[in-house]
Design a protein around this motif. Structure first.
Motif, PDB file in Angstrom:
ATOM      1  N   ILE A 113      -6.145  -6.676  -1.293  1.00 28.20           N
ATOM      2  CA  ILE A 113      -5.496  -7.174  -2.504  1.00 28.20           C
ATOM      3  C   ILE A 113      -4.975  -6.016  -3.345  1.00 28.20           C
ATOM      4  N   ALA A 114      -5.791  -4.964  -3.470  1.00 25.21           N
ATOM      5  CA  ALA A 114      -5.366  -3.799  -4.247  1.00 25.21           C
ATOM      6  C   ALA A 114      -4.129  -3.149  -3.630  1.00 25.21           C
ATOM      7  N   LYS A 115      -4.092  -3.044  -2.286  1.00 24.83           N
ATOM      8  CA  LYS A 115      -2.933  -2.438  -1.627  1.00 24.83           C
ATOM      9  C   LYS A 115      -1.685  -3.285  -1.812  1.00 24.83           C
ATOM     10  N   VAL A 116      -1.836  -4.609  -1.682  1.00 20.31           N
ATOM     11  CA  VAL A 116      -0.679  -5.492  -1.860  1.00 20.31           C
ATOM     12  C   VAL A 116      -0.178  -5.432  -3.303  1.00 20.31           C
ATOM     13  N   THR A 175       3.904  -3.670  -7.183  1.00 27.06           N
ATOM     14  CA  THR A 175       4.292  -2.848  -8.329  1.00 27.06           C
ATOM     15  C   THR A 175       5.395  -1.863  -7.958  1.00 27.06           C
ATOM     16  N   SER A 176       5.258  -1.248  -6.788  1.00 29.63           N
ATOM     17  CA  SER A 176       6.287  -0.300  -6.342  1.00 29.63           C
ATOM     18  C   SER A 176       7.620  -1.000  -6.122  1.00 29.63           C
ATOM     19  N   ALA A 177       7.567  -2.204  -5.517  1.00 31.15           N
ATOM     20  CA  ALA A 177       8.803  -2.949  -5.281  1.00 31.15           C
ATOM     21  C   ALA A 177       9.476  -3.347  -6.592  1.00 31.15           C
ATOM     22  N   SER A 193      13.751  -2.392 -10.613  1.00 27.09           N
ATOM     23  CA  SER A 193      14.162  -2.081 -11.978  1.00 27.09           C
ATOM     24  C   SER A 193      14.887  -0.743 -12.069  1.00 27.09           C
ATOM     25  N   GLU A 194      14.589   0.178 -11.130  1.00 29.14           N
ATOM     26  CA  GLU A 194      15.212   1.491 -11.137  1.00 29.14           C
ATOM     27  C   GLU A 194      16.341   1.606 -10.112  1.00 29.14           C
TER      28      GLU A 194
END
Length: 202
Positions: A95-98, A103-105, A110-111
């Protein structure tokens, strides 16, 4: 009329053996040899010390037996709980990895740059650098200044020369940007390419 038989609760201890349930009606006759003259615990004679010690020893044995069974049950529970704890830890790690990937996606979305990666030659990357942008802004500011003071320039017969200098610069700027970005300079997000179309028309 005889009432239905109903056993009364046994009170106290009787040394003559188990007490007989006593029906609640007047016609009851106790079984011979099973009577107890007094069932009040406060009136019972004290039991011998040896009997009390023997009973206490038995109670200690019962306590140890219950504690042993409780310990066995705890060990059994822990042995069955350990694999579930390991599985839960693995699930939480996934769950933490997903969540980190989500968050990265989201940050990547956004960037996302306004323009795609330029397909032009890499040696023209300076056209998107800070220094070139600053020079372009200075040229635009000077061009605005010459438009304000154009009557004075006409008196000096330098207006045409100054306009041609600015024209050459704008052609150079637009040409280098076109070579670097190619079709992406005019085809893409409207709020980005609209300024490039404006430069081209000017």
């Amino acid at each position: 009329e005889t009432l239905p038989l109903r056993a009364a609760p046994v009170l106290g201890r009787c040394d003559c053996g188990p007490m007989e349930p006593r029906p609640l009606h007047a016609n009851y006759t106790p079984i011979p040899g099973n009577e107890c003259e007094d069932t009040d615990p406060g009136n019972l004679p004290p039991r011998p010390l040896e009997t009390l010690q023997e009973e206490r020893n038995k109670l200690d044995e019962q306590e140890q037996d219950v504690l042993k069974r409780l310990e066995d049950f705890t060990l059994l529970w822990e042995s069955r709980k350990a694999p579930l704890d390991d599985e839960l830890a693995v699930v939480k790690d996934r769950i933490a990895k997903v969540d980190a990937e989500i968050t990265s996606a989201e940050q990547a979305m956004s960037e996302e740059p306004d323009m795609p990666e330029p397909p032009g030659p890499p040696y023209l990357a300076w056209v998107e650098g800070t220094n070139f942008t600053v020079v372009c802004n200075i040229i635009v500011a000077l061009n605005l200044a010459t438009m304000i003071f154009s009557p004075q320039l006409e008196e000096l017969k330098a207006a045409d020369l100054v306009d041609n200098i600015f024209l050459v610069w704008y052609i150079f700027e637009l040409g280098t940007r076109t070579c670097y970005h190619q079709r992406n300079l005019f085809i893409g997000r409207i709020h980005v390419v609209s300024w490039n179309w404006l430069d081209l028309m000017i």
